[in-house]
Design a protein around this motif. Structure first.
Motif, mmCIF file in Angstrom:
data_model
loop_
_atom_site.group_PDB
_atom_site.id
_atom_site.type_symbol
_atom_site.label_atom_id
_atom_site.label_comp_id
_atom_site.label_asym_id
_atom_site.label_seq_id
_atom_site.Cartn_x
_atom_site.Cartn_y
_atom_site.Cartn_z
ATOM 1 N N ALA A 33 0.833 -1.209 0.000
ATOM 2 C CA ALA A 33 0.000 0.000 0.000
ATOM 3 C C ALA A 33 0.865 1.256 0.000
ATOM 4 C CB ALA A 33 -0.937 0.001 1.205
ATOM 5 N N ARG A 34 1.973 1.214 0.722
ATOM 6 C CA ARG A 34 2.880 2.371 0.773
ATOM 7 C C ARG A 34 3.505 2.628 -0.604
ATOM 8 N NH1 ARG A 34 5.387 0.821 4.904
ATOM 9 N NH2 ARG A 34 4.351 1.994 6.391
ATOM 10 N N ARG A 35 3.992 1.563 -1.252
ATOM 11 C CA ARG A 35 4.610 1.714 -2.576
ATOM 12 C C ARG A 35 3.610 2.166 -3.629
ATOM 13 N NH1 ARG A 35 6.480 -2.680 -5.175
ATOM 14 N NH2 ARG A 35 5.461 -4.172 -3.834
ATOM 15 N N ALA A 36 2.359 1.739 -3.499
ATOM 16 C CA ALA A 36 1.324 2.093 -4.475
ATOM 17 C C ALA A 36 1.141 3.596 -4.592
ATOM 18 C CB ALA A 36 0.001 1.432 -4.106
ATOM 19 N N GLN A 37 1.394 4.320 -3.503
ATOM 20 C CA GLN A 37 1.206 5.771 -3.520
ATOM 21 C C GLN A 37 2.134 6.474 -4.507
ATOM 22 O OE1 GLN A 37 1.262 6.222 0.926
ATOM 23 N NE2 GLN A 37 -0.598 7.390 0.492
ATOM 24 N N THR A 38 3.241 5.863 -4.835
ATOM 25 C CA THR A 38 4.129 6.451 -5.845
ATOM 26 C C THR A 38 4.132 5.636 -7.137
ATOM 27 O OG1 THR A 38 6.021 5.306 -4.852
ATOM 28 C CG2 THR A 38 5.654 7.594 -4.193
ATOM 29 N N VAL A 119 -6.906 9.896 -7.470
ATOM 30 C CA VAL A 119 -7.219 11.088 -8.254
ATOM 31 C C VAL A 119 -6.730 10.873 -9.682
ATOM 32 C CG1 VAL A 119 -6.889 13.579 -8.485
ATOM 33 C CG2 VAL A 119 -6.971 12.537 -6.196
ATOM 34 N N ILE A 120 -7.665 10.990 -10.636
ATOM 35 C CA ILE A 120 -7.340 10.901 -12.058
ATOM 36 C C ILE A 120 -7.282 12.334 -12.576
ATOM 37 C CG2 ILE A 120 -8.038 10.005 -14.316
ATOM 38 C CD1 ILE A 120 -7.499 7.798 -12.287
ATOM 39 N N GLY A 121 -6.132 12.719 -13.106
ATOM 40 C CA GLY A 121 -5.930 14.084 -13.582
ATOM 41 C C GLY A 121 -6.522 14.333 -14.952
ATOM 42 N N THR A 122 -6.332 15.539 -15.443
ATOM 43 C CA THR A 122 -6.900 15.959 -16.721
ATOM 44 C C THR A 122 -6.308 15.186 -17.902
ATOM 45 O OG1 THR A 122 -5.277 17.746 -16.800
ATOM 46 C CG2 THR A 122 -7.438 18.278 -15.898
ATOM 47 N N ARG A 123 -5.149 14.570 -17.736
ATOM 48 C CA ARG A 123 -4.538 13.768 -18.804
ATOM 49 C C ARG A 123 -5.040 12.317 -18.796
ATOM 50 N NH1 ARG A 123 1.622 15.896 -18.156
ATOM 51 N NH2 ARG A 123 1.302 17.885 -19.219
ATOM 52 N N GLY A 124 -5.911 11.992 -17.855
ATOM 53 C CA GLY A 124 -6.459 10.639 -17.799
ATOM 54 C C GLY A 124 -5.558 9.632 -17.120
ATOM 55 N N THR A 125 -4.637 10.126 -16.290
ATOM 56 C CA THR A 125 -3.744 9.233 -15.559
ATOM 57 C C THR A 125 -3.837 9.502 -14.063
ATOM 58 O OG1 THR A 125 -1.869 10.737 -15.757
ATOM 59 C CG2 THR A 125 -2.095 9.048 -17.481
ATOM 60 N N VAL A 126 -3.399 8.529 -13.272
ATOM 61 C CA VAL A 126 -3.417 8.661 -11.817
ATOM 62 C C VAL A 126 -2.437 9.761 -11.402
ATOM 63 C CG1 VAL A 126 -2.889 7.505 -9.619
ATOM 64 C CG2 VAL A 126 -4.074 6.244 -11.436
ATOM 65 N N GLU A 127 -2.935 10.699 -10.611
ATOM 66 C CA GLU A 127 -2.088 11.760 -10.048
ATOM 67 C C GLU A 127 -1.745 11.502 -8.591
ATOM 68 O OE1 GLU A 127 -4.004 15.575 -10.499
ATOM 69 O OE2 GLU A 127 -3.245 15.800 -12.546
ATOM 70 N N GLN A 128 -2.654 10.822 -7.882
ATOM 71 C CA GLN A 128 -2.445 10.634 -6.448
ATOM 72 C C GLN A 128 -3.227 9.422 -5.957
ATOM 73 O OE1 GLN A 128 -3.925 13.888 -4.071
ATOM 74 N NE2 GLN A 128 -2.812 13.244 -2.256
ATOM 75 N N VAL A 129 -2.631 8.706 -5.009
ATOM 76 C CA VAL A 129 -3.304 7.625 -4.271
ATOM 77 C C VAL A 129 -3.159 8.002 -2.803
ATOM 78 C CG1 VAL A 129 -3.324 5.170 -3.679
ATOM 79 C CG2 VAL A 129 -2.698 5.884 -6.002
ATOM 80 N N SER A 130 -4.285 8.129 -2.100
ATOM 81 C CA SER A 130 -4.195 8.530 -0.692
ATOM 82 C C SER A 130 -5.112 7.683 0.171
ATOM 83 C CB SER A 130 -4.538 10.011 -0.526
ATOM 84 O OG SER A 130 -5.869 10.258 -0.943
ATOM 85 N N TYR A 131 -4.732 7.601 1.426
ATOM 86 C CA TYR A 131 -5.489 6.864 2.437
ATOM 87 C C TYR A 131 -5.775 7.832 3.577
ATOM 88 C CZ TYR A 131 -2.800 3.327 -0.092
ATOM 89 O OH TYR A 131 -2.198 2.580 -1.066
ATOM 90 N N SER A 138 -2.035 -2.166 6.167
ATOM 91 C CA SER A 138 -2.358 -3.575 5.901
ATOM 92 C C SER A 138 -3.801 -3.709 5.427
ATOM 93 C CB SER A 138 -2.156 -4.429 7.152
ATOM 94 O OG SER A 138 -0.790 -4.541 7.454
ATOM 95 N N ALA A 139 -4.698 -2.902 5.995
ATOM 96 C CA ALA A 139 -6.105 -2.942 5.593
ATOM 97 C C ALA A 139 -6.297 -2.326 4.214
ATOM 98 C CB ALA A 139 -6.969 -2.220 6.623
ATOM 99 N N CYS A 140 -5.388 -1.441 3.790
ATOM 100 C CA CYS A 140 -5.482 -0.779 2.486
ATOM 101 C C CYS A 140 -4.870 -1.616 1.368
ATOM 102 C CB CYS A 140 -4.784 0.581 2.538
ATOM 103 S SG CYS A 140 -5.489 1.726 3.746
ATOM 104 N N THR A 141 -3.980 -2.520 1.705
ATOM 105 C CA THR A 141 -3.267 -3.316 0.702
ATOM 106 C C THR A 141 -4.187 -4.055 -0.273
ATOM 107 O OG1 THR A 141 -1.282 -3.518 2.043
ATOM 108 C CG2 THR A 141 -1.632 -5.232 0.406
ATOM 109 N N PRO A 142 -5.285 -4.695 0.178
ATOM 110 C CA PRO A 142 -6.135 -5.405 -0.788
ATOM 111 C C PRO A 142 -6.710 -4.506 -1.886
ATOM 112 C CG PRO A 142 -6.653 -6.118 1.438
ATOM 113 C CD PRO A 142 -5.717 -4.944 1.562
ATOM 114 N N ILE A 143 -6.842 -3.225 -1.634
ATOM 115 C CA ILE A 143 -7.398 -2.311 -2.629
ATOM 116 C C ILE A 143 -6.442 -2.157 -3.815
ATOM 117 C CG2 ILE A 143 -8.085 0.095 -3.075
ATOM 118 C CD1 ILE A 143 -8.975 0.205 -0.101
ATOM 119 N N VAL A 144 -5.155 -2.058 -3.535
ATOM 120 C CA VAL A 144 -4.173 -1.742 -4.578
ATOM 121 C C VAL A 144 -3.297 -2.924 -5.009
ATOM 122 C CG1 VAL A 144 -4.060 0.700 -3.933
ATOM 123 C CG2 VAL A 144 -2.506 -0.929 -2.861
ATOM 124 N N SER A 145 -3.388 -4.041 -4.324
ATOM 125 C CA SER A 145 -2.450 -5.137 -4.581
ATOM 126 C C SER A 145 -2.495 -5.659 -6.013
ATOM 127 C CB SER A 145 -2.650 -6.289 -3.590
ATOM 128 O OG SER A 145 -3.940 -6.822 -3.719
#
Length: 152
Positions: A33-38, A119-131, A138-145
């Motif tokens: 989940a931590r790595r997914a943010q970047t 957050v999906i930006g104006t270019r249609g790509t992910v700009e941010q993943v936040s919790y 650990s509870a957030c990991t299943p969302i992004v795994s």
């Protein structure tokens, strides 16, 4: 002396087994989940929807799309079992015993859930993943795994 040696060997064996089994009892890796943010920044929206699925909620503001994914809290009921060794004496005779016990679940333990906002930006790509602040990663990991490449 033979009984004491047998009891000591059994205790060591059972202790080692308990340590090995405790090592197997791990939850989702919070580092994912931590790595997914970047790592997910720059991911095309179509790829996000393919790996994370349809969001639970979505909103649009200032040309950006906000997708919220929810990992619901889980309630786990797990019956317990144990192996024990005892030594004692009653009525003048001593002995060593080995027993097996089973527990009956009375209540459950709950894990906290998590909400991830992408957050999906104006270019249609992910700009941010936040919790949320203080969320269990650990509870957030299943969302992004499913969106994260395995680490090798």
């Amino acid at each position: 002396m033979g009984k004491a040696r047998t009891a000591g060997a059994a205790m060591i064996l059972l202790g080692g087994t308990a340590v090995l089994l405790a090592g197997c009892a791990t939850g989702p890796d919070p580092e994912i989940a931590r790595r997914a943010q970047t790592a997910m920044v720059g991911m095309p929206k179509a790829d996000l929807l393919a790996c994370a699925g349809v969001p639970d909620r979505q909103a649009t503001a200032a040309g950006r799309e906000y997708y919220t994914y929810v990992a619901r809290p889980a309630v786990a009921y797990s019956p317990g079992s144990s192996i024990g060794i005892g030594a004692g004496s009653f009525g003048g005779s001593g002995g060593v015993g080995l027993g097996l016990g089973f527990g009956v679940p009375v209540g459950g333990s709950t894990s906290t859930g998590c909400e991830a906002t992408v957050v999906i930006g104006t270019r249609g790509t992910v700009e941010q993943v936040s919790y949320p602040a203080g969320a269990s990663l650990s509870a957030c990991t299943p969302i992004v795994s499913n969106c994260m490449a395995p680490r090798g």
